[in-house]
Design a protein around this motif. Structure first.
Motif, PDB file in Angstrom:
ATOM      1  N   SER A 136    -100.648  53.273 -28.111  1.00 39.66           N
ATOM      2  CA  SER A 136    -101.953  53.330 -28.133  1.00 39.66           C
ATOM      3  C   SER A 136    -102.376  52.696 -26.510  1.00 39.66           C
ATOM      4  N   ARG A 137    -103.578  53.124 -26.222  1.00 36.62           N
ATOM      5  CA  ARG A 137    -104.029  52.706 -24.704  1.00 36.62           C
ATOM      6  C   ARG A 137    -103.607  51.006 -24.437  1.00 36.62           C
ATOM      7  N   ARG A 138    -104.200  50.248 -25.659  1.00 35.38           N
ATOM      8  CA  ARG A 138    -103.684  48.976 -25.395  1.00 35.38           C
ATOM      9  C   ARG A 138    -102.612  48.597 -25.355  1.00 35.38           C
ATOM     10  N   GLN A 139    -101.566  49.193 -25.919  1.00 39.66           N
ATOM     11  CA  GLN A 139    -100.099  49.119 -25.834  1.00 39.66           C
ATOM     12  C   GLN A 139     -99.668  49.268 -24.657  1.00 39.66           C
ATOM     13  N   ILE A 140    -100.161  50.325 -24.000  1.00 40.66           N
ATOM     14  CA  ILE A 140     -99.714  50.576 -22.778  1.00 40.66           C
ATOM     15  C   ILE A 140     -99.987  49.567 -21.676  1.00 40.66           C
ATOM     16  N   THR A 141    -101.638  49.294 -21.867  1.00 38.90           N
ATOM     17  CA  THR A 141    -101.858  48.188 -20.798  1.00 38.90           C
ATOM     18  C   THR A 141    -101.006  46.888 -20.871  1.00 38.90           C
ATOM     19  N   VAL A 142    -100.757  46.269 -22.315  1.00 38.82           N
ATOM     20  CA  VAL A 142     -99.754  45.307 -22.291  1.00 38.82           C
ATOM     21  C   VAL A 142     -98.457  45.384 -21.648  1.00 38.82           C
ATOM     22  N   LEU A 143     -97.852  46.621 -21.986  1.00 40.10           N
ATOM     23  CA  LEU A 143     -96.475  47.041 -21.470  1.00 40.10           C
ATOM     24  C   LEU A 143     -96.433  46.809 -19.905  1.00 40.10           C
ATOM     25  N   GLY A 144     -97.716  47.633 -19.429  1.00 42.61           N
ATOM     26  CA  GLY A 144     -97.826  47.832 -17.813  1.00 42.61           C
ATOM     27  C   GLY A 144     -97.943  46.369 -17.076  1.00 42.61           C
ATOM     28  N   LEU A 145     -98.592  45.293 -17.948  1.00 37.08           N
ATOM     29  CA  LEU A 145     -98.487  43.996 -17.012  1.00 37.08           C
ATOM     30  C   LEU A 145     -97.165  43.400 -17.021  1.00 37.08           C
ATOM     31  N   ALA A 146     -96.408  43.788 -18.049  1.00 34.74           N
ATOM     32  CA  ALA A 146     -95.001  43.114 -18.185  1.00 34.74           C
ATOM     33  C   ALA A 146     -94.070  43.936 -17.243  1.00 34.74           C
ATOM     34  N   THR A 147     -94.221  45.421 -17.228  1.00 37.66           N
ATOM     35  CA  THR A 147     -93.374  46.054 -16.312  1.00 37.66           C
ATOM     36  C   THR A 147     -93.739  46.022 -14.917  1.00 37.66           C
ATOM     37  N   LEU A 148     -94.885  45.801 -14.444  1.00 34.69           N
ATOM     38  CA  LEU A 148     -95.365  45.441 -12.993  1.00 34.69           C
ATOM     39  C   LEU A 148     -94.824  44.086 -12.411  1.00 34.69           C
ATOM     40  N   VAL A 149     -94.932  43.071 -13.598  1.00 30.18           N
ATOM     41  CA  VAL A 149     -94.468  41.605 -12.920  1.00 30.18           C
ATOM     42  C   VAL A 149     -92.981  41.680 -12.747  1.00 30.18           C
ATOM     43  N   GLY A 150     -92.404  42.366 -13.209  1.00 29.40           N
ATOM     44  CA  GLY A 150     -90.812  42.369 -12.976  1.00 29.40           C
ATOM     45  C   GLY A 150     -90.025  41.658 -13.671  1.00 29.40           C
ATOM     46  N   THR A 151     -88.721  41.649 -13.448  1.00 30.18           N
ATOM     47  CA  THR A 151     -87.773  41.133 -14.519  1.00 30.18           C
ATOM     48  C   THR A 151     -86.701  40.650 -13.329  1.00 30.18           C
ATOM     49  N   PRO A 152     -85.766  39.652 -13.726  1.00 32.50           N
ATOM     50  CA  PRO A 152     -84.746  39.121 -12.996  1.00 32.50           C
ATOM     51  C   PRO A 152     -83.743  40.456 -12.439  1.00 32.50           C
ATOM     52  N   ALA A 153     -83.953  41.498 -12.928  1.00 31.00           N
ATOM     53  CA  ALA A 153     -83.083  42.824 -12.676  1.00 31.00           C
ATOM     54  C   ALA A 153     -83.590  43.174 -11.110  1.00 31.00           C
ATOM     55  N   TRP A 154     -84.492  42.953 -10.784  1.00 37.89           N
ATOM     56  CA  TRP A 154     -85.310  43.225  -9.642  1.00 37.89           C
ATOM     57  C   TRP A 154     -84.931  42.352  -8.394  1.00 37.89           C
ATOM     58  N   ALA A 155     -83.937  41.540  -8.564  1.00 42.63           N
ATOM     59  CA  ALA A 155     -83.716  40.551  -7.827  1.00 42.63           C
ATOM     60  C   ALA A 155     -83.447  41.072  -6.253  1.00 42.63           C
ATOM     61  N   GLN A 156     -82.662  42.267  -6.324  1.00 43.25           N
ATOM     62  CA  GLN A 156     -82.483  42.809  -4.891  1.00 43.25           C
ATOM     63  C   GLN A 156     -82.311  44.395  -5.361  1.00 43.25           C
ATOM     64  N   VAL A 157     -82.572  45.035  -3.946  1.00 34.86           N
ATOM     65  CA  VAL A 157     -82.356  46.447  -3.946  1.00 34.86           C
ATOM     66  C   VAL A 157     -81.168  46.986  -4.270  1.00 34.86           C
ATOM     67  N   LYS A 158     -81.063  47.922  -5.332  1.00 39.25           N
ATOM     68  CA  LYS A 158     -79.648  48.324  -5.752  1.00 39.25           C
ATOM     69  C   LYS A 158     -79.072  49.598  -4.813  1.00 39.25           C
ATOM     70  N   ASP A 159     -79.972  50.607  -4.404  1.00 33.96           N
ATOM     71  CA  ASP A 159     -79.293  51.585  -3.770  1.00 33.96           C
ATOM     72  C   ASP A 159     -80.875  52.052  -2.983  1.00 33.96           C
TER      73      ASP A 159
END
Length: 263
Positions: A5-28
């Motif tokens: 749903s559009r609401r689900q996409i928005t919620v996921l989007g906030l989580a995705t764009l905030v980032g995760t620890p996996a984004w701690a460095q550039v991989k390649d």
């Protein structure tokens, strides 16, 4: 994913764009192009959020978008400066750091107003120009066809936020003729970019599914943009621009990530 749903996409989007620890460095290099391209998007997303606040639109969400986007820009700027494979690229990110510092001073410190929006828009353009230069330099360093596709997909994210930014500028009567011209150009570029991504031989079935979802979200987003172009900038219309621009951004971020994961 196509049935979110559009609401689900928005919620996921906030989580995705905030980032995760996996984004701690550039991989390649593909990851670098992805993050560099995301800096372009954030230059426009922060301006969009500022204008939404100046127009008193979805203020709670707009405040969250602004603070999260600024934090993500700061983090990625540090990563990209550290990763820079050449002196020229590092110099670009040093220049971007200075432009970003100037921009942040305009974004925070006092309440967003339409009077302050013109300076915000102008500085968002300066930051965008340098972020775009860095992305292009990293694509050139990659030298691989997929690097170009990561750049194109990442630029789609930026264009979605640029469209929303200038839609709000129109609503706020900030250089309305110039804003309309920018909307027209960005819309043309966006549709051309979608075709490039869909036609690319590297597009996997999963990427094609995500592009179909992006096409679906574009229908909602374009409708919201059209409403502001027609001069009916009601509270609901302005809220729809924010919501639909975030929804399509989430999907385009996923598309860019999928291209970046290709070898």
């Amino acid at each position: 994913m196509l049935h979110l749903s559009r609401r689900q996409i928005t919620v996921l989007g906030l989580a995705t764009l905030v980032g995760t620890p996996a984004w701690a460095q550039v991989k390649d290099l593909n990851d670098a192009i992805n993050k560099a391209g995301r800096q372009r998007m954030l230059s426009q997303r922060t301006a969009k959020a500022y204008l939404a606040l100046a127009l008193q639109t979805q203020t709670s969400q707009a405040e969250k978008i602004l603070s999260q986007s600024m934090a993500l820009f700061d983090r990625q700027l540090t990563e990209l400066k550290s990763f820079s494979p050449t002196a020229d690229i590092r110099d670009t990110y040093t220049q971007l750091e200075a432009a970003w510092s100037n921009y942040k001073e305009k974004l925070v410190g006092k309440a967003p107003t339409l009077a302050g929006a013109e300076a915000v828009i102008a500085q968002s353009e300066a930051v965008l120009q340098l972020a775009h230069k860095g992305t292009g330099q990293l694509e050139q360093a990659s030298g691989a066809p997929v690097g170009h596709l990561v750049n194109v997909a990442g630029r789609q994210r930026m264009l979605s936020q640029r469209l929303a930014k200038y839609s709000y500028a129109t609503a706020g009567k900030i250089d309305p003729n110039g804003a309309q011209a920018e909307i027209g150009k960005a819309r043309t570029d966006f549709l051309a970019g979608m075709k490039t991504l869909a036609d690319a031989p590297q597009a996997t079935p999963r990427i094609k599914d995500q592009l179909k979802l992006a096409d679906q979200q574009w229908v909602f987003f374009d409708s919201a943009l059209q409403s502001t172009r027609e001069g009916t900038a009601s509270k609901d219309t302005l809220a729809n621009v924010l919501t639909t621009s975030e929804n399509i951004l989430t999907v385009l971020n996923d598309v860019t990530g999928l291209y970046a994961a290709l070898t």
